[in-house]
Design a protein around this motif. Structure first.
Motif, PDB file in Angstrom:
ATOM      1  N   LEU A  60     -54.571 -19.898 -10.674  1.00 38.65           N
ATOM      2  CA  LEU A  60     -55.141 -20.755  -9.892  1.00 38.65           C
ATOM      3  C   LEU A  60     -54.489 -20.888  -8.467  1.00 38.65           C
ATOM      4  O   LEU A  60     -53.157 -20.573  -8.439  1.00 38.65           O
ATOM      5  CB  LEU A  60     -54.982 -22.349 -10.603  1.00 38.65           C
ATOM      6  N   ALA A  61     -55.322 -20.848  -7.270  1.00 36.56           N
ATOM      7  CA  ALA A  61     -54.845 -21.063  -6.119  1.00 36.56           C
ATOM      8  C   ALA A  61     -55.156 -22.404  -5.512  1.00 36.56           C
ATOM      9  O   ALA A  61     -56.280 -22.650  -5.357  1.00 36.56           O
ATOM     10  CB  ALA A  61     -55.074 -19.929  -5.149  1.00 36.56           C
ATOM     11  N   PHE A  62     -54.007 -23.174  -4.676  1.00 40.22           N
ATOM     12  CA  PHE A  62     -54.587 -24.254  -4.033  1.00 40.22           C
ATOM     13  C   PHE A  62     -53.666 -24.001  -2.505  1.00 40.22           C
ATOM     14  O   PHE A  62     -52.672 -23.759  -2.542  1.00 40.22           O
ATOM     15  CB  PHE A  62     -54.327 -25.463  -4.657  1.00 40.22           C
ATOM     16  N   ALA A  63     -54.629 -24.411  -1.490  1.00 37.85           N
ATOM     17  CA  ALA A  63     -54.240 -24.324  -0.204  1.00 37.85           C
ATOM     18  C   ALA A  63     -54.398 -25.644   0.741  1.00 37.85           C
ATOM     19  O   ALA A  63     -55.578 -25.990   0.470  1.00 37.85           O
ATOM     20  CB  ALA A  63     -54.560 -23.068   0.616  1.00 37.85           C
ATOM     21  N   ALA A  64     -53.752 -26.120   1.568  1.00 41.41           N
ATOM     22  CA  ALA A  64     -54.117 -27.296   2.414  1.00 41.41           C
ATOM     23  C   ALA A  64     -53.470 -27.094   3.739  1.00 41.41           C
ATOM     24  O   ALA A  64     -52.373 -26.597   3.832  1.00 41.41           O
ATOM     25  CB  ALA A  64     -53.696 -28.598   1.514  1.00 41.41           C
ATOM     26  N   PRO A  65     -54.109 -27.304   4.815  1.00 38.41           N
ATOM     27  CA  PRO A  65     -53.477 -27.242   6.157  1.00 38.41           C
ATOM     28  C   PRO A  65     -52.321 -28.296   6.660  1.00 38.41           C
ATOM     29  O   PRO A  65     -52.615 -29.446   6.276  1.00 38.41           O
ATOM     30  CB  PRO A  65     -54.680 -27.129   6.973  1.00 38.41           C
ATOM     31  N   ARG A  66     -51.552 -27.906   7.104  1.00 36.14           N
ATOM     32  CA  ARG A  66     -50.483 -28.756   7.849  1.00 36.14           C
ATOM     33  C   ARG A  66     -51.108 -29.023   9.481  1.00 36.14           C
ATOM     34  O   ARG A  66     -51.746 -28.294   9.772  1.00 36.14           O
ATOM     35  CB  ARG A  66     -49.084 -28.453   7.638  1.00 36.14           C
ATOM     36  N   ASP A  67     -50.374 -29.793  10.106  1.00 35.69           N
ATOM     37  CA  ASP A  67     -50.707 -29.797  11.454  1.00 35.69           C
ATOM     38  C   ASP A  67     -49.679 -29.135  12.258  1.00 35.69           C
ATOM     39  O   ASP A  67     -49.641 -29.059  13.559  1.00 35.69           O
ATOM     40  CB  ASP A  67     -50.860 -31.418  11.937  1.00 35.69           C
ATOM     41  N   ASP A  68     -48.569 -28.256  11.760  1.00 35.83           N
ATOM     42  CA  ASP A  68     -47.807 -27.530  12.526  1.00 35.83           C
ATOM     43  C   ASP A  68     -48.061 -25.918  12.520  1.00 35.83           C
ATOM     44  O   ASP A  68     -47.418 -25.358  12.832  1.00 35.83           O
ATOM     45  CB  ASP A  68     -46.313 -27.698  12.041  1.00 35.83           C
ATOM     46  N   GLY A  69     -49.300 -25.892  11.958  1.00 38.26           N
ATOM     47  CA  GLY A  69     -49.686 -24.561  12.022  1.00 38.26           C
ATOM     48  C   GLY A  69     -49.020 -23.729  10.501  1.00 38.26           C
ATOM     49  O   GLY A  69     -49.853 -22.452  10.131  1.00 38.26           O
ATOM     50  N   GLY A  70     -48.567 -24.325   9.634  1.00 40.12           N
ATOM     51  CA  GLY A  70     -48.387 -23.818   8.312  1.00 40.12           C
ATOM     52  C   GLY A  70     -49.292 -24.491   7.374  1.00 40.12           C
ATOM     53  O   GLY A  70     -50.169 -25.062   7.517  1.00 40.12           O
ATOM     54  N   ILE A  71     -49.117 -23.997   6.152  1.00 41.45           N
ATOM     55  CA  ILE A  71     -49.937 -24.419   4.887  1.00 41.45           C
ATOM     56  C   ILE A  71     -49.163 -24.830   3.777  1.00 41.45           C
ATOM     57  O   ILE A  71     -47.920 -24.302   3.561  1.00 41.45           O
ATOM     58  CB  ILE A  71     -51.084 -23.446   4.788  1.00 41.45           C
ATOM     59  N   LEU A  72     -49.695 -25.536   2.822  1.00 45.77           N
ATOM     60  CA  LEU A  72     -49.303 -25.656   1.428  1.00 45.77           C
ATOM     61  C   LEU A  72     -49.899 -24.670   0.794  1.00 45.77           C
ATOM     62  O   LEU A  72     -51.267 -24.630   0.898  1.00 45.77           O
ATOM     63  CB  LEU A  72     -49.485 -27.086   1.165  1.00 45.77           C
ATOM     64  N   LEU A  73     -49.233 -24.013  -0.112  1.00 48.67           N
ATOM     65  CA  LEU A  73     -50.129 -22.969  -0.847  1.00 48.67           C
ATOM     66  C   LEU A  73     -49.283 -22.698  -2.018  1.00 48.67           C
ATOM     67  O   LEU A  73     -48.270 -22.454  -2.309  1.00 48.67           O
ATOM     68  CB  LEU A  73     -49.800 -21.555  -0.306  1.00 48.67           C
ATOM     69  N   ILE A  74     -49.978 -23.049  -3.240  1.00 49.39           N
ATOM     70  CA  ILE A  74     -49.860 -22.723  -4.733  1.00 49.39           C
ATOM     71  C   ILE A  74     -50.687 -21.724  -5.368  1.00 49.39           C
ATOM     72  O   ILE A  74     -51.756 -21.899  -5.035  1.00 49.39           O
ATOM     73  CB  ILE A  74     -50.101 -24.153  -5.304  1.00 49.39           C
ATOM     74  N   ASP A  75     -49.844 -20.893  -5.642  1.00 48.96           N
ATOM     75  CA  ASP A  75     -50.563 -19.564  -6.245  1.00 48.96           C
ATOM     76  C   ASP A  75     -49.817 -19.362  -7.825  1.00 48.96           C
ATOM     77  O   ASP A  75     -48.652 -18.565  -7.486  1.00 48.96           O
ATOM     78  CB  ASP A  75     -50.663 -18.465  -5.307  1.00 48.96           C
ATOM     79  N   GLN A  76     -50.483 -19.556  -8.687  1.00 47.92           N
ATOM     80  CA  GLN A  76     -49.685 -19.327  -9.968  1.00 47.92           C
ATOM     81  C   GLN A  76     -50.728 -19.042 -11.235  1.00 47.92           C
ATOM     82  O   GLN A  76     -51.974 -19.529 -11.092  1.00 47.92           O
ATOM     83  CB  GLN A  76     -48.925 -20.533 -10.589  1.00 47.92           C
TER      84      GLN A  76
END
Length: 334
Positions: A163-179
């Motif tokens: 499963l992978a999950f991603a969400a945008p931050r407001d500083d150009g980065g992202i939260l990304l879980i990939d396992q």
């Protein structure tokens, strides 16, 4: 002979694309797969980068991937895009559909993209990260041929089913879980076997269902799920999303992606959400919460270093072992 070759990201893309086209893949598919391969390397995931590219090259030569396949993309209702990979690669279909998928998600708040009849999907986080870069929240699931034991089983019934999950931050980065749903990814077992190194006894069981530290016995047996039956239940959930909803092969019915001349025919499920239609200032709220967890509670937030790693690698280049570079450069059609 030097031990390694350092390539710029563009040189690395050209290496991958040229090698893929040399063994019969159409240019558009080769370009998409090359991009995903380089992105995996830039993100610090070489096991699903150029090392994995050799699996694609061998599979093109052996017939497990239809190199000339053109994905068939349909939209039965406005918020759904369906792709039949036609025995090709999921990266090709996703690259074609990505812009429309993002547009549909922003218009309707939610959109789904599915792929069936595909070879293995490579770095799953690549799909989720692509959508997060568009300001979307993404959940992605895929399956593979059976290598993972189910709850109560000693034999493989599921793929590693990540499963992978991603969400945008407001500083150009992202939260990304990939396992993966397994205690480790199959590529880690293969890497240990290549180095003739033992593995932890919690990673896999042998053909008799006994825990093993031998990576070769593990590949003849089954991987184990993380967290026991809870992880196996996650694998089942992924199986329903990635194979059941997409029309792809169940893992039990999927051909080995490393042997024979038949495509695994597995599936990919992608859910895209437009966060601004659900909650105001979502990227800023996520950034503050992630920073609070990290700073005040010492929580590791996955994905935050992805952009940093990519920028550093773009400057320093991609370093490939000489043997791997030579292997990729030597692939030819029979």
């Amino acid at each position: 002979m030097t031990d390694a070759v350092t390539l710029s990201p563009q040189e690395a893309r050209d290496l991958a694309r040229t090698a893929l086209m040399r063994v019969g893949m159409v240019e558009a598919a080769a370009a998409a797969l090359a991009e995903a391969t380089v992105e995996a390397e830039l993100a610090g995931k070489p096991a699903v980068g150029f090392s994995h590219l050799t699996d694609y090259l061998r599979s093109l030569v052996d017939g497990r991937i239809a190199g000339k396949a053109e994905p068939l993309i349909t939209s039965p209702v406005p918020a759904i895009l369906k792709c039949d990979a036609m025995g090709g690669v999921a990266q090709h279909g996703f690259s074609i559909a990505r812009e429309e998928l993002a547009s549909k998600a922003k218009t309707f708040g939610i959109a789904v993209f599915t792929v069936c009849n595909s070879y293995t999907t490579g770095e799953l986080g690549w799909y989720a990260a692509n959508l997060a870069s568009e300001g979307l929240v993404a959940l992605v699931a895929t399956n593979s041929h059976a290598v993972l034991a189910g709850a109560g089983s000693r034999h493989p019934v599921y793929g590693t089913n990540p499963l992978a999950f991603a969400a945008p931050r407001d500083d150009g980065g992202i939260l990304l879980i990939d396992q993966s749903s397994s205690a480790t990814a199959l590529v880690n077992i293969r890497a240990a076997a290549a180095r003739s190194e033992p593995i932890p006894d919690t990673w896999a069981v042998d053909q008799d269902g006994r825990p093993t530290t031998d990576p070769f016995a593990a590949m003849q047996g089954a991987l184990t799920a993380f967290g026991g039956s809870r992880g196996a239940n996650i694998a089942l959930m992924v199986e329903v999303l990635a194979a059941g909803l997409t029309g792809g092969n169940w893992s039990l019915d999927a051909a080995d992606f490393q042997a024979g001349d038949t495509s695994p025919g597995v599936g990919l499920f992608v859910l895209a959400l437009s966060p601004q239609l659900f909650a105001d200032n979502f990227p800023a709220r996520l950034t503050r919460q992630a920073d609070r967890l990290s700073t005040d509670h010492n929580v590791h937030i996955p994905g935050l270093d992805r952009v940093k790693r990519q920028r550093e690698a773009e400057s320093a280049g991609i370093r490939l072992p000489q043997q791997l570079f030579d292997s990729i450069s030597s692939f030819r059609r029979n």
